[in-house]
Design a protein around this motif. Structure first.
Motif, PDB file in Angstrom:
ATOM      1  N   VAL A  94       0.873  -1.175   0.000  1.00 39.79           N
ATOM      2  CA  VAL A  94       0.000   0.000   0.000  1.00 39.79           C
ATOM      3  C   VAL A  94       0.907   1.222   0.000  1.00 39.79           C
ATOM      4  CG1 VAL A  94      -1.710   1.334   1.284  1.00 39.79           C
ATOM      5  CG2 VAL A  94      -1.853  -1.137   1.279  1.00 39.79           C
ATOM      6  N   LEU A  95       0.709   2.120  -0.955  1.00 39.13           N
ATOM      7  CA  LEU A  95       1.470   3.369  -0.963  1.00 39.13           C
ATOM      8  C   LEU A  95       0.904   4.251   0.132  1.00 39.13           C
ATOM      9  CD1 LEU A  95       3.700   3.878  -3.062  1.00 39.13           C
ATOM     10  CD2 LEU A  95       2.026   2.240  -3.901  1.00 39.13           C
ATOM     11  N   SER A  96       1.770   4.710   1.037  1.00 40.24           N
ATOM     12  CA  SER A  96       1.299   5.518   2.155  1.00 40.24           C
ATOM     13  C   SER A  96       2.434   6.355   2.719  1.00 40.24           C
ATOM     14  CB  SER A  96       0.762   4.591   3.262  1.00 40.24           C
ATOM     15  OG  SER A  96       0.593   5.329   4.451  1.00 40.24           O
ATOM     16  N   PRO A  97       2.160   7.623   3.079  1.00 39.10           N
ATOM     17  CA  PRO A  97       3.226   8.411   3.706  1.00 39.10           C
ATOM     18  C   PRO A  97       3.617   7.833   5.064  1.00 39.10           C
ATOM     19  CG  PRO A  97       1.139   9.624   3.745  1.00 39.10           C
ATOM     20  CD  PRO A  97       0.914   8.383   2.930  1.00 39.10           C
ATOM     21  N   GLN A  98       2.789   6.923   5.591  1.00 36.19           N
ATOM     22  CA  GLN A  98       3.085   6.330   6.896  1.00 36.19           C
ATOM     23  C   GLN A  98       3.919   5.054   6.782  1.00 36.19           C
ATOM     24  OE1 GLN A  98      -0.956   5.808   8.229  1.00 36.19           O
ATOM     25  NE2 GLN A  98      -1.386   7.938   7.717  1.00 36.19           N
ATOM     26  N   GLY A  99       4.288   4.683   5.548  1.00 34.40           N
ATOM     27  CA  GLY A  99       5.010   3.424   5.357  1.00 34.40           C
ATOM     28  C   GLY A  99       6.501   3.550   5.563  1.00 34.40           C
ATOM     29  N   CYS A 120      -2.742   2.106  -4.827  1.00 33.03           N
ATOM     30  CA  CYS A 120      -2.596   3.563  -4.747  1.00 33.03           C
ATOM     31  C   CYS A 120      -3.773   4.168  -3.994  1.00 33.03           C
ATOM     32  CB  CYS A 120      -2.572   4.172  -6.149  1.00 33.03           C
ATOM     33  SG  CYS A 120      -1.300   3.475  -7.192  1.00 33.03           S
ATOM     34  N   GLY A 121      -3.467   4.865  -2.915  1.00 31.24           N
ATOM     35  CA  GLY A 121      -4.518   5.548  -2.164  1.00 31.24           C
ATOM     36  C   GLY A 121      -4.848   6.895  -2.780  1.00 31.24           C
ATOM     37  N   ARG A 122      -5.933   7.483  -2.314  1.00 28.90           N
ATOM     38  CA  ARG A 122      -6.345   8.850  -2.693  1.00 28.90           C
ATOM     39  C   ARG A 122      -7.093   9.463  -1.516  1.00 28.90           C
ATOM     40  NH1 ARG A 122      -4.931  12.296  -7.037  1.00 28.90           N
ATOM     41  NH2 ARG A 122      -3.389  10.975  -7.996  1.00 28.90           N
ATOM     42  N   TYR A 123      -7.483  10.672  -1.625  1.00 29.46           N
ATOM     43  CA  TYR A 123      -8.268  11.376  -0.599  1.00 29.46           C
ATOM     44  C   TYR A 123      -7.532  11.348   0.750  1.00 29.46           C
ATOM     45  CZ  TYR A 123     -11.421  10.243  -4.418  1.00 29.46           C
ATOM     46  OH  TYR A 123     -11.946  10.066  -5.662  1.00 29.46           O
ATOM     47  N   GLU A 124      -8.254  10.966   1.842  1.00 25.12           N
ATOM     48  CA  GLU A 124      -7.572  10.916   3.154  1.00 25.12           C
ATOM     49  C   GLU A 124      -6.788   9.622   3.330  1.00 25.12           C
ATOM     50  OE1 GLU A 124      -6.986  13.265   5.347  1.00 25.12           O
ATOM     51  OE2 GLU A 124      -8.044  14.538   3.914  1.00 25.12           O
ATOM     52  N   GLY A 125      -6.921   8.722   2.364  1.00 21.30           N
ATOM     53  CA  GLY A 125      -6.197   7.454   2.442  1.00 21.30           C
ATOM     54  C   GLY A 125      -7.107   6.273   2.167  1.00 21.30           C
ATOM     55  N   SER A 140       6.399   4.301   1.750  1.00 19.95           N
ATOM     56  CA  SER A 140       6.346   5.738   1.494  1.00 19.95           C
ATOM     57  C   SER A 140       7.501   6.101   0.569  1.00 19.95           C
ATOM     58  CB  SER A 140       6.500   6.473   2.823  1.00 19.95           C
ATOM     59  OG  SER A 140       6.861   7.818   2.605  1.00 19.95           O
ATOM     60  N   ILE A 141       7.322   7.128  -0.257  1.00 22.57           N
ATOM     61  CA  ILE A 141       8.480   7.544  -1.064  1.00 22.57           C
ATOM     62  C   ILE A 141       9.164   8.761  -0.442  1.00 22.57           C
ATOM     63  CG2 ILE A 141       7.704   6.486  -3.209  1.00 22.57           C
ATOM     64  CD1 ILE A 141       7.080   9.459  -4.134  1.00 22.57           C
ATOM     65  N   GLY A 142       8.739   9.191   0.723  1.00 18.37           N
ATOM     66  CA  GLY A 142       9.429  10.295   1.389  1.00 18.37           C
ATOM     67  C   GLY A 142       8.521  10.974   2.389  1.00 18.37           C
ATOM     68  N   ASP A 143       9.129  11.771   3.241  1.00 23.57           N
ATOM     69  CA  ASP A 143       8.374  12.421   4.311  1.00 23.57           C
ATOM     70  C   ASP A 143       7.679  13.678   3.832  1.00 23.57           C
ATOM     71  OD1 ASP A 143       9.143  10.426   5.975  1.00 23.57           O
ATOM     72  OD2 ASP A 143      10.685  11.569   7.021  1.00 23.57           O
ATOM     73  N   TYR A 144       6.698  13.497   2.996  1.00 19.50           N
ATOM     74  CA  TYR A 144       5.840  14.582   2.514  1.00 19.50           C
ATOM     75  C   TYR A 144       4.549  13.915   2.069  1.00 19.50           C
ATOM     76  CZ  TYR A 144       8.551  12.713  -1.344  1.00 19.50           C
ATOM     77  OH  TYR A 144       9.201  11.856  -2.190  1.00 19.50           O
ATOM     78  N   VAL A 145       3.493  14.711   1.907  1.00 19.83           N
ATOM     79  CA  VAL A 145       2.199  14.121   1.561  1.00 19.83           C
ATOM     80  C   VAL A 145       1.813  14.478   0.125  1.00 19.83           C
ATOM     81  CG1 VAL A 145      -0.250  14.016   2.157  1.00 19.83           C
ATOM     82  CG2 VAL A 145       1.469  14.161   3.974  1.00 19.83           C
ATOM     83  N   LEU A 146       1.606  13.439  -0.669  1.00 17.69           N
ATOM     84  CA  LEU A 146       1.149  13.595  -2.049  1.00 17.69           C
ATOM     85  C   LEU A 146      -0.369  13.470  -2.078  1.00 17.69           C
ATOM     86  CD1 LEU A 146       3.694  11.024  -3.486  1.00 17.69           C
ATOM     87  CD2 LEU A 146       3.789  13.494  -3.923  1.00 17.69           C
ATOM     88  N   SER A 147      -0.977  13.808  -3.214  1.00 15.49           N
ATOM     89  CA  SER A 147      -2.438  13.677  -3.317  1.00 15.49           C
ATOM     90  C   SER A 147      -2.861  12.244  -3.566  1.00 15.49           C
ATOM     91  CB  SER A 147      -2.972  14.528  -4.474  1.00 15.49           C
ATOM     92  OG  SER A 147      -2.416  15.793  -4.425  1.00 15.49           O
ATOM     93  N   GLY A 148      -1.939  11.429  -4.085  1.00 16.33           N
ATOM     94  CA  GLY A 148      -2.312  10.054  -4.388  1.00 16.33           C
ATOM     95  C   GLY A 148      -1.102   9.157  -4.470  1.00 16.33           C
ATOM     96  N   GLY A 149      -1.352   7.851  -4.473  1.00 16.94           N
ATOM     97  CA  GLY A 149      -0.260   6.875  -4.489  1.00 16.94           C
ATOM     98  C   GLY A 149       0.340   6.639  -5.867  1.00 16.94           C
TER      99      GLY A 149
HETATM  100  N1  SAM Z   1      -4.136  11.203   5.492  1.00 19.34           N
HETATM  101  C1  SAM Z   1      -2.889  10.678   5.075  1.00 19.34           C
HETATM  102  C2  SAM Z   1      -1.824  11.043   6.080  1.00 19.34           C
HETATM  103  O1  SAM Z   1      -1.860  12.144   6.611  1.00 19.34           O
HETATM  104  O2  SAM Z   1      -0.927  10.223   6.352  1.00 19.34           O
HETATM  105  C3  SAM Z   1      -2.473  11.228   3.704  1.00 19.34           C
HETATM  106  C4  SAM Z   1      -3.294  10.722   2.576  1.00 19.34           C
HETATM  107  S1  SAM Z   1      -2.694  11.257   1.003  1.00 19.34           S
HETATM  108  C5  SAM Z   1      -3.475  12.817   0.783  1.00 19.34           C
HETATM  109  C6  SAM Z   1      -3.556  10.244  -0.148  1.00 19.34           C
HETATM  110  C7  SAM Z   1      -2.774   9.072  -0.677  1.00 19.34           C
HETATM  111  O3  SAM Z   1      -1.605   9.519  -1.345  1.00 19.34           O
HETATM  112  C8  SAM Z   1      -2.293   8.069   0.330  1.00 19.34           C
HETATM  113  O4  SAM Z   1      -3.294   7.137   0.678  1.00 19.34           O
HETATM  114  C9  SAM Z   1      -1.133   7.414  -0.385  1.00 19.34           C
HETATM  115  O5  SAM Z   1      -1.552   6.360  -1.216  1.00 19.34           O
HETATM  116  C10 SAM Z   1      -0.585   8.546  -1.244  1.00 19.34           C
HETATM  117  N2  SAM Z   1       0.601   9.173  -0.668  1.00 19.34           N
HETATM  118  C11 SAM Z   1       0.688  10.406  -0.141  1.00 19.34           C
HETATM  119  N3  SAM Z   1       1.916  10.692   0.273  1.00 19.34           N
HETATM  120  C12 SAM Z   1       2.670   9.613  -0.004  1.00 19.34           C
HETATM  121  C13 SAM Z   1       4.040   9.293   0.202  1.00 19.34           C
HETATM  122  N4  SAM Z   1       4.885  10.122   0.767  1.00 19.34           N
HETATM  123  N5  SAM Z   1       4.469   8.066  -0.218  1.00 19.34           N
HETATM  124  C14 SAM Z   1       3.627   7.192  -0.780  1.00 19.34           C
HETATM  125  N6  SAM Z   1       2.317   7.450  -1.015  1.00 19.34           N
HETATM  126  C15 SAM Z   1       1.835   8.632  -0.613  1.00 19.34           C
END
Ligand code: SAM
Length: 275
Positions: A94-99, A120-125, A140-149
């Protein structure tokens, strides 16, 4: 290697799949990449993939049903219990900034797998039950928040595919690049590699120059054109250390420095204290 990507924006991948090394790896069957539209796994006429979060709060969350059903429709996927074992040949990410943050050694681990599925996540996750019960890891691909995975999946796709043997024309070049751990590099650099070639050993790569030797009054460093392989090797190591010290000093704590490295670092530091 077989790679499946689950997304609500399948067209996003048109660009990343169609150029350079990824395109060639697909054409030569080194990598098979399939993109799956999660909306095809919805049951309502609006093809709904998201819903409001339980407990209230901002935004929308990707629903679990389309993701579970899409994954279940993929053939030959090992059960989660097998995917989390040491000898696993498959991974569902799962692509996630928390990974866990992607780095070169994680990419190297992925490159020897037979199968990778990326969600690939979107929205709040993504509904957390996907990470808890379906996927075997979050990346995660880095310590920042993207809009989607999708952006993250494209990054993993690129960094992993170029490590598959045969994907890059000159395979040795991928082993001497920035961040490459000595063990990974040594196993793949040919014994007849020029002795001026200096493996990064976990540091940043050394600087590269090409023709013209003098461009607008900016000459290539003299040492690179004098033909002395030992001088070139030492210069490359010193500049790699200089760049690492300046841009990524954290990497120096992780690499095993040789006596020569320590000597070069002393030279660099004493030069910097003069400047
Ligand atoms: N609410 C989440 C949080 O604060 O941790 C952020 C959700 S982000 C807006 C939406 C999606 O973008 C996530 O579910 C993930 O799939 C993807 N995404 C955002 N930042 C990412 C990162 N640094 N690495 C990998 N995927 C990311």
């Amino acid at each position: 290697m077989k790679i499946d990507i689950l997304t609500i924006f399948p067209d996003f991948f048109r660009g990343p799949l169609d150029y350079g090394i990824i395109r060639r790896a697909r054409e030569t069957c080194l990598a098979e990449v399939n993109i799956h539209d999660l909306r095809n796994f919805t049951k309502d006429k609006h093809r709904t993939v998201d819903d409001r979060p339980f407990g209230g709060g901002e935004g929308m969350v990707l629903k679990p049903e389309p993701i579970f059903e899409c994954l279940e429709s993929l053939g030959d996927l090992a059960p989660r219990s097998e995917r989390i074992s040491e000898s696993a040949k498959q991974s569902v990410i799962v692509l996630s900034p928390q990974g866990r943050t992607l780095d070169q050694s994680l990419a190297a681990e992925f490159s020897v797998l037979e199968r990778i599925v990326m969600i690939c996540g979107r929205y709040e996750g993504v509904d957390e039950r996907v990470s808890e019960h379906l996927a075997d890891r979050e990346v995660s691909i880095g310590d920042y928040v993207l809009s989607g995975g999708e952006m993250g999946a494209a990054v993993i796709l690129d960094t992993v595919i170029r490590l598959i043997p045969g994907a890059v024309g000159n395979e040795a070049s991928t082993r001497q690049e920035s961040f490459t751990e000595p063990g990974v590099a040594r196993a793949l650099v040919p014994a007849n590699a020029p002795n001026s070639t200096c493996l990064s050993g976990g540091l940043l790569d050394y600087p590269h120059y090409t023709r013209p030797a003098d461009f607008r009054g900016m000459p290539v460093p003299e040492v690179l054109v004098n033909g002395n392989h030992e001088d070139i090797r030492r210069w490359r190591r010193k500049t790699a250390l200089t760049k690492t010290l300046r841009n990524r000093p954290d990497l120096l704590k992780r690499v095993v420095l040789t006596d020569e490295d320590r000597e070069l670092l002393n030279e660099i530091r004493s030069l910097q204290s003069v400047i």
